[in-house]
Design a protein around this motif. Sequence first.
Motif, PDB file in Angstrom:
ATOM      1  N   ASP A   1       0.828  -1.207   0.000  1.00 40.63           N
ATOM      2  CA  ASP A   1       0.000   0.000   0.000  1.00 40.63           C
ATOM      3  C   ASP A   1       0.864   1.261   0.000  1.00 40.63           C
ATOM      4  O   ASP A   1       0.547   2.248  -0.677  1.00 40.63           O
ATOM      5  CB  ASP A   1      -0.917   0.013   1.223  1.00 40.63           C
TER       6      ASP A   1
ATOM      7  N   ARG B   1      -7.195   1.348   2.795  1.00 42.30           N
ATOM      8  CA  ARG B   1      -5.873   1.149   2.214  1.00 42.30           C
ATOM      9  C   ARG B   1      -5.466   2.321   1.320  1.00 42.30           C
ATOM     10  O   ARG B   1      -4.349   2.825   1.412  1.00 42.30           O
ATOM     11  CB  ARG B   1      -5.826  -0.153   1.407  1.00 42.30           C
ATOM     12  N   SER B   2      -6.352   2.750   0.442  1.00 39.96           N
ATOM     13  CA  SER B   2      -5.986   3.757  -0.553  1.00 39.96           C
ATOM     14  C   SER B   2      -6.226   5.184  -0.094  1.00 39.96           C
ATOM     15  O   SER B   2      -5.715   6.133  -0.699  1.00 39.96           O
ATOM     16  CB  SER B   2      -6.734   3.503  -1.858  1.00 39.96           C
TER      17      SER B   2
ATOM     18  N   PHE C   1      -6.556  -2.543  -3.898  1.00 43.45           N
ATOM     19  CA  PHE C   1      -6.041  -1.387  -3.161  1.00 43.45           C
ATOM     20  C   PHE C   1      -6.930  -0.167  -3.355  1.00 43.45           C
ATOM     21  O   PHE C   1      -7.352   0.472  -2.379  1.00 43.45           O
ATOM     22  CB  PHE C   1      -4.611  -1.089  -3.621  1.00 43.45           C
TER      23      PHE C   1
ATOM     24  N   TYR D   1      -9.015   6.527  -3.031  1.00 45.27           N
ATOM     25  CA  TYR D   1     -10.101   5.538  -3.008  1.00 45.27           C
ATOM     26  C   TYR D   1     -11.073   5.734  -4.168  1.00 45.27           C
ATOM     27  O   TYR D   1     -11.496   6.846  -4.471  1.00 45.27           O
ATOM     28  CB  TYR D   1     -10.844   5.650  -1.676  1.00 45.27           C
TER      29      TYR D   1
ATOM     30  N   ASN E   1     -10.474  -0.133  -1.688  1.00 47.08           N
ATOM     31  CA  ASN E   1     -10.541  -0.322  -0.241  1.00 47.08           C
ATOM     32  C   ASN E   1     -10.173   1.008   0.414  1.00 47.08           C
ATOM     33  O   ASN E   1      -9.022   1.411   0.397  1.00 47.08           O
ATOM     34  CB  ASN E   1      -9.574  -1.423   0.197  1.00 47.08           C
TER      35      ASN E   1
ATOM     36  N   TYR F   1       2.073   1.804  -3.545  1.00 49.24           N
ATOM     37  CA  TYR F   1       1.023   2.344  -4.413  1.00 49.24           C
ATOM     38  C   TYR F   1       0.747   3.821  -4.100  1.00 49.24           C
ATOM     39  O   TYR F   1       0.598   4.641  -5.008  1.00 49.24           O
ATOM     40  CB  TYR F   1      -0.258   1.533  -4.258  1.00 49.24           C
ATOM     41  N   CYS F   2       0.673   4.154  -2.808  1.00 54.72           N
ATOM     42  CA  CYS F   2       0.421   5.548  -2.423  1.00 54.72           C
ATOM     43  C   CYS F   2       1.531   6.460  -2.925  1.00 54.72           C
ATOM     44  O   CYS F   2       1.275   7.579  -3.397  1.00 54.72           O
ATOM     45  CB  CYS F   2       0.287   5.665  -0.901  1.00 54.72           C
TER      46      CYS F   2
END
Length: 593
Positions: free
Chosen positions: A342, A440-441, A434, A445, A437, A345-346
């Motif tokens: 996560d 998580r994101s 990801f 999101y 959710n 990805y962020c």
Amino acid sequence: MFKKSRDIRIKGGNFTVITRKKGRDPWRKNIAPGAFHNSRERLEFDPPKCHPQTRVAVIQAIIDWIEDRQKTTFITWLNGPAGAGKSAIAQEIAELCYESGCLVASFFWSRSATGRNNAERLIATLAYQLLTAIPQLRQLVEQAVANDTYIFSRSLAAQMETLIIQPLKKAFESKRKGRADSESPKVIILDGLDECATQEAQQSILKVIADSVQKFSVPICFIIASRPEKAIRDSFNDKPLFTITSRVVLDDRYHPDDDIRLFLVESFESVKRTHELRSLLPRAWPTDDEIDQLVRKSSGQFIYAATVMKFVRSSRGRPKDQLDIILGITAAADAAPFAELDALYCRIFSLVLKDDCPRALEILSVAFLVDTYGEHLTARRIETMLSYRRGELQLILTDLHSVLHVPVLKDEDDEDQFDEDNKLRVLHASLQDFLMNPSRSKEFYIDEEKAHARIAQHFLRYIREYSPGKEDVYSCDEMVFCGLERHCYNSTATKELLLDCFDFDPEKWASRLITGFFFFEKGMDWDEAVSSYLDMAELHIWFQEQEAKVQEYFRPASLTTHLSRSWKIAIDSMCGELCCYLGTSTDQLGSRP
């Protein structure tokens, strides 16, 4: 110079005296020892290593390039999606080259490590390793430092010239003309360039390397590993790097799924041998199907598989329960099995310009949710459905090449809708999990119901602008006309969506379905024909069910009353066509039960 010496006579010759105050080391504050391939800082706790017997093909391809004495390029760009295992491969190659004696320097960047997250110490760190690996350079490099005590504060190009290019030239120019020591190629490995400070710094490093590589008097080749971020991509796609660089892309040609499967199987076996609760694990755990699921979710990216195994083997949990959380069989509660993934990805999505981020997420919503009916989801199809200008998709997604395959913009005459390279592809199957959710994101999101509503709005606009004589250049009609019902039914009926529904023409929509996609043209069987009629009926019911919200937002307007006549014509037309079709089928195939 010769302390306590007596009766010394020297005639002729040249002497260079380098004096240094005791305890002062010019290198100590100007290099990054943690960037070495074998530094304790990098390797003591969680070293990036290839699992045994994995990544064999790609490593061998790079070793073959290093050993090729006839090669015409002296730079290799090892690139691939985020989490594909580039650092592990770079580490493996560094160790192999170190063992064979051809590694002369390395620099492994890390965004979170001081001294390894910018370009300031790069050249000094490489120069220090070079004078260690090539003894002939030591005196020359140290003399250069003594001559200019501020050399480490000068530009990267000036440092490269003074600390590396000129010492190499002086050390080897007397041995032979041209490049010396051609039988013994030497390697410099730079990993994680995308983790270096700013895009300007990354491009500056590449420019210095491109300008310098042909000046070396010994055959030194560079291996540069990074994600294909925009600044790096642009540099390698432009001269001079474009013509002097070989590329190794971590894609399906190296069969990553096979390597990931081997890694997972052997890692689970290790858990069954070593975990505190190993006696409680079933002998046949995990199943082949569970391994298959994990391989599919990995999408060729080792970071997913490695994250899964780190969570499963945790001594604070039960391995079988941990795997069930990963597979979605049981709820995660307070566990965060994908925290590392996560964060990656962020970090990638944070690179997207603030104004572009909503549209980037909208494009991804289309990629995740739109049924393509077997067609490739090309850039032009997405742009047409979303009413974007040509080339807009490439601009919006320019910072997301680490997680997406973004098609290259081509002349319209050269665009093949059936070419796999023209398809927008999500490189990480776990990316959808990801983004959908919220815990998580976070700010990235994608609310699935709202995403369906936005897609439905775009489809309603597309249908509104459609005219019977309009050519379906990019084959979007089927996705839009046949997909409208699904997106409406799965949406949150927002005020904006309901307002657009007032401009919907059911008669036009049904007519396009009948003439373009259903019945005789597609050779539908009984089940398909009935399903088509039911889809229309379902959409009609959905419109009727929105009346309460319509009254809430737009009283006294009524959506049901507004569209009643058009819906009646649409239903009668579809019903009539279905009856004709079924009658034809009965004549041709005999009576049906």
